[in-house]
Design a protein around this motif. Structure first.
Motif, PDB file in Angstrom:
ATOM      1  N   GLU B  63     -15.233  14.831 -49.853  1.00 47.50           N
ATOM      2  CA  GLU B  63     -15.563  15.569 -48.639  1.00 47.50           C
ATOM      3  C   GLU B  63     -16.960  16.145 -48.793  1.00 47.50           C
ATOM      4  O   GLU B  63     -17.261  16.784 -49.799  1.00 47.50           O
ATOM      5  CB  GLU B  63     -14.537  16.681 -48.405  1.00 47.50           C
ATOM      6  N   HIS B  66     -17.249  20.552 -45.429  1.00 52.13           N
ATOM      7  CA  HIS B  66     -15.933  21.188 -45.493  1.00 52.13           C
ATOM      8  C   HIS B  66     -15.522  21.770 -44.153  1.00 52.13           C
ATOM      9  O   HIS B  66     -14.348  21.771 -43.814  1.00 52.13           O
ATOM     10  CB  HIS B  66     -15.909  22.275 -46.575  1.00 52.13           C
ATOM     11  N   LYS B  69     -14.804  18.830 -41.914  1.00 49.81           N
ATOM     12  CA  LYS B  69     -13.821  17.962 -42.577  1.00 49.81           C
ATOM     13  C   LYS B  69     -14.253  16.491 -42.526  1.00 49.81           C
ATOM     14  O   LYS B  69     -13.534  15.626 -42.049  1.00 49.81           O
ATOM     15  CB  LYS B  69     -12.431  18.140 -41.961  1.00 49.81           C
TER      16      LYS B  69
END
Lengths: 584, 187
Positions: B63, B66, B69
């Motif tokens: 990822e 964050h 996402k």
């Protein structure tokens, strides 16, 4: 408007908000809360099928004949695994479906619980997209997204796997968002520069041909309308894949008939000989191209497709246009008109002369008989006797399917439902159930072979329960005809497991379900028998006993080019060599 | 039109500004794929490669955003130009895929891989391993009296070369991350 409700209630609410009127399904432990909600409302009709595969095919039939997405509801484990064939079929033929499956509760996932299967894992390669819903709060968003994804861009099946505890729990329902609010937005407008270059090529083409497919039908009625206008205005010949029949009317004078392995001689020769091929919403499938290195060797090729991965996958094209068929054709027509509606009419007239020459081969000719019904004759009579009726045709898979494509004529889109890409025997009967449910007053005929038909014959129960007067027109040759044909051509006439033994008495079978059974074996009786089938107000099994060893021609043998077609039995010896034998 | 935001290749007629697809030569390409970090997205990408018979030379994923996402998957793959174009188009139509970039086509890139290399031995071999590690600018991240674990960052070629040198010196274990890559320049 946000409201609190259970996950199961959200499912019904979301279906309602999406305009769904029919769901095809089969209950089980993991979907009981949803079935409980379905029981307590009247907006959405649930059709109880007799096998989950049939639920998905029925939803496909519904979708193909209406242009709306089809919806199926199945339970966890075996319910979901039974749906896999239908999902794959819909993926191959780009049919918009939403399949909802129950799942064991989230806290039991991974424990090998009763009727647990890794449904999203199993269906990942056979859906356009799928989701396992982990939280009731996510459910409305994902349900609406499922409809958006299934119907946007290249359509396809989407599965939403809903654990039982998610169905019971309460969450906030959110209404259907606008389509523009989703991130997933495949482009629909084609590149104008590319379209203009294609128009320039069209203006000077001496031997153009339109090669159209299911993408035209998927694009909607406007696409078919624009295609007709374009073909009429330019005067260029048009052929279509199995999937695209009806987009351009079979009664139109530019129509060459279907192309491909069992397509018409003139259509395949035109493809081979053309100097400009305009592929619209088709994908150069191996049934179409035959030997790719000898495929239409002297043509400049254009490909209009909404899915970029279809372009240059099999055949390299010179004018790749990514976009929705209706949008692109609209721009194409506008540009062509604006530039003065130019065509090389003189060359086009010569091209048509050549095509008329090919037509004189009369490639669909067959030797008729006075004592036994030829399958081609049966379909000719079906066509003649149902012409002009509000008619929908579904088929199973095999010889009968190809004959139906050759001998039945479609003047409108969404009237012809057949399993093209996957070639699913057992597709036609449940599909006919779905079509009839969507069009209660129409004549719905499933043209079948006896072997295919037996694969989903349990749907007689569904047809009877809901009073769906589907006509099962079975061309019964007591053979797996296409398998037998290939064994004859390829495997030294060793007919390994390709005959139908211990067949039921279809008339008695119909009667056992409370339906009507008709058997016909004499060509002289055929018309009356077909009329009896059409006029009967209820499901009919028509057992049409036909010639057992008839082969389906014309045929491009595997590993051969379009101009190496077989036209009849005389020329079949040694037609397929070792290289072609490994192909399917 | 250019949904994948690839830079213009050498042909004017193209869906994604495709390069000519006639060639039979096998090329190696590094693809950067930005995806929604949702359950099963990696399985979708890997399933595409196995299901359609494409090669994966290396694959890294993590990822990178964050809050949004989003994950970035870097795939090194090999194939004819036609296959490479198919891979990109097939990746592009996966629903949670935001963007596919062919770093190899788009211009100069920085490609780096991290490796941990355990070398067991003593005496001269041990000294030689340490000396070579110094030349390659590998860091010692663990050591015992009879072993070193080196951390080495660089191009896959550099790591290959170092691992080959370590083999006769007691290469015991090798762990590699696969390639992470970015295009050079400001965009």
């Amino acid at each position: 408007m946000a409201r609190q409700m259970s996950g199961a209630k959200m499912v019904v609410q979301a279906l309602r908000d999406q305009g769904v009127d029919t769901v095809f399904g089969y209950p089980g432990g993991a979907v009981l809360p949803i079935y409980d909600e379905i029981f307590q409302q009247n907006d959405i009709r649930h059709i109880l099928v007799r096998h989950e595969q049939a639920a998905v095919h029925a939803a496909e039939g519904y979708a193909r004949s209406t242009g709306k997405p089809g919806v199926a509801l199945v339970t966890s484990g075996p319910g979901a695994t039974n749906a896999v064939t239908g999902l794959t079929d819909a993926l191959m033929d780009s049919i918009p479906l939403i399949v909802l499956s129950g799942q064991v509760p989230t806290f039991m996932i991974g424990t090998d619980g009763f009727q647990e299967a890794d449904t999203v894992g199993i269906t990942r390669p056979c859906t356009k997209h799928n989701w396992l819903v982990q939280d009731t709060e996510d459910l409305p968003r994902l349900l609406h997204a499922a409809f958006h994804v299934a119907t946007s861009g290249r359509p396809g099946p989407v599965l939403v796997d809903i654990p039982k505890d998610v169905q019971f729990a309460t969450g906030t329902y959110t209404a259907k968002p606008k389509a523009s609010e989703f991130r997933y937005q495949p482009p629909v407008k084609g590149d104008m520069e590319e379209i203009t270059e294609l128009v320039a090529a069209l203006e000077t083409a001496k031997k153009p041909v339109f090669y159209t497919g299911g993408g035209v039908i998927n694009s909607g009625p406007a696409a078919s309308q624009l295609l007709r206008e374009l073909v009429e205005a330019t005067g260029a010949p048009i052929t279509s894949t199995l999937m695209g029949l009806g987009a351009y009317p079979a009664s139109g004078d530019k129509w060459l008939g279907m192309l491909g392995m069992h397509g018409l001689y003139e259509a395949n020769m035109a493809m081979h000989d053309c100097d400009l091929m305009i592929c619209v919403g088709a994908r150069f499938d191996d049934r179409i191209t035959g030997r790719t290195d000898a495929f239409s060797p002297h043509s400049v090729k254009a490909h209009i497709d909404i899915d970029p991965s279809s372009i240059n996958k099999i055949i390299h094209v010179d004018f790749p246009i990514v976009g929705d068929v209706a949008h692109v054709l609209e721009d194409l027509l506008r540009v062509w008109k604006a530039r003065g509606r130019k065509m090389d009419r003189e060359a086009l007239a010569k091209w048509w002369q050549k095509i008329e020459g090919w037509k004189t081969k009369n490639c669909l000719a067959y030797k008729n008989s006075e004592t036994v019904i030829k399958p081609q004759y049966a379909l000719e009579r079906l066509e003649a006797l149902t012409k002009g009726m509000d008619r929908y045709i579904t088929t199973e898979v095999g010889q009968h399917q190809m004959w139906a494509a050759q001998f039945l004529h479609f003047d409108d889109p969404n009237r012809w439902m057949t399993s093209g890409g996957l070639g699913t025997m057992g597709y036609g009967f449940p599909a006919s159930v779905g079509v009839q449910q969507a069009h209660p007053g129409a004549l719905v005929v499933n043209v079948a072979g006896e072997a295919s038909w037996l694969m989903n014959m349990q749907e007689m129960g569904t047809a009877m329960q809901y009073g769906l007067p589907v006509k099962q027109f079975i061309l019964n040759n007591e053979r797996l005809g296409m398998v037998r044909q290939w064994q004859q051509l390829l495997h030294g006439e060793r007919y390994s497991s390709s005959w139908s033994e211990s067949l039921p008495d279809f008339v008695k079978l119909a009667e056992a379900f409370g339906a009507k059974g008709i058997q016909c074996s004499d060509p002289a009786d055929l018309d009356d028998a077909i009329m009896e089938m059409i006029n009967y107000d209820g499901p009919v099994i028509f057992d049409c006993l036909v010639e057992k060893h008839e082969n389906c021609f014309p045929m491009i043998p595997s590993g051969k080019a379009h101009n190496e077609m077989l036209l009849g039995d005389a020329s079949t010896e040694g037609a397929i060599q070792a290289g072609g034998a490994v192909l399917v | 039109m250019n949904a994948l935001k690839l830079k213009k290749g050498s042909t004017s007629h193209s869906a994604y500004n495709l390069r000519p697809t006639f060639s039979d030569t096998i090329e190696q390409h590094t693809l950067a794929v930005v995806v929604d970090n949702e359950a099963g997205v990696l399985a979708r990408v890997i399933g595409l490669f196995s299901g359609r018979g494409y090669n994966i030379e290396s694959l890294t994923v993590a990822e990178v955003d964050h809050t949004g996402k989003r994950s970035r998957i870097t795939i090194v793959t090999r194939g004819t130009p036609q296959v490479i174009e198919q891979i990109k188009a097939q990746l592009g139509r996966i629903v949670p895929v935001h963007q596919v970039n062919d770093l190899t086509v788009e211009g100069p890139t920085v490609e780096r891989e991290l490796a941990l290399i355990k070398v067991a031995g003593d005496g001269d071999k041990r000294v030689e391993a340490l000396r070579l590690a110094d030349i390659f600018r590998a860091k010692v991240v663990d050591s015992t009296l009879t072993s070193f674990t080196f951390e080495l960052t660089g191009t896959p070629d550099k790591i290959d070369a170092f691992a080959e040198l370590m083999r006769p010196l007691g290469l015991a274990e090798l762990a590699r991350t696969g390639v992470a890559a970015l295009s050079r320049g400001e965009s």
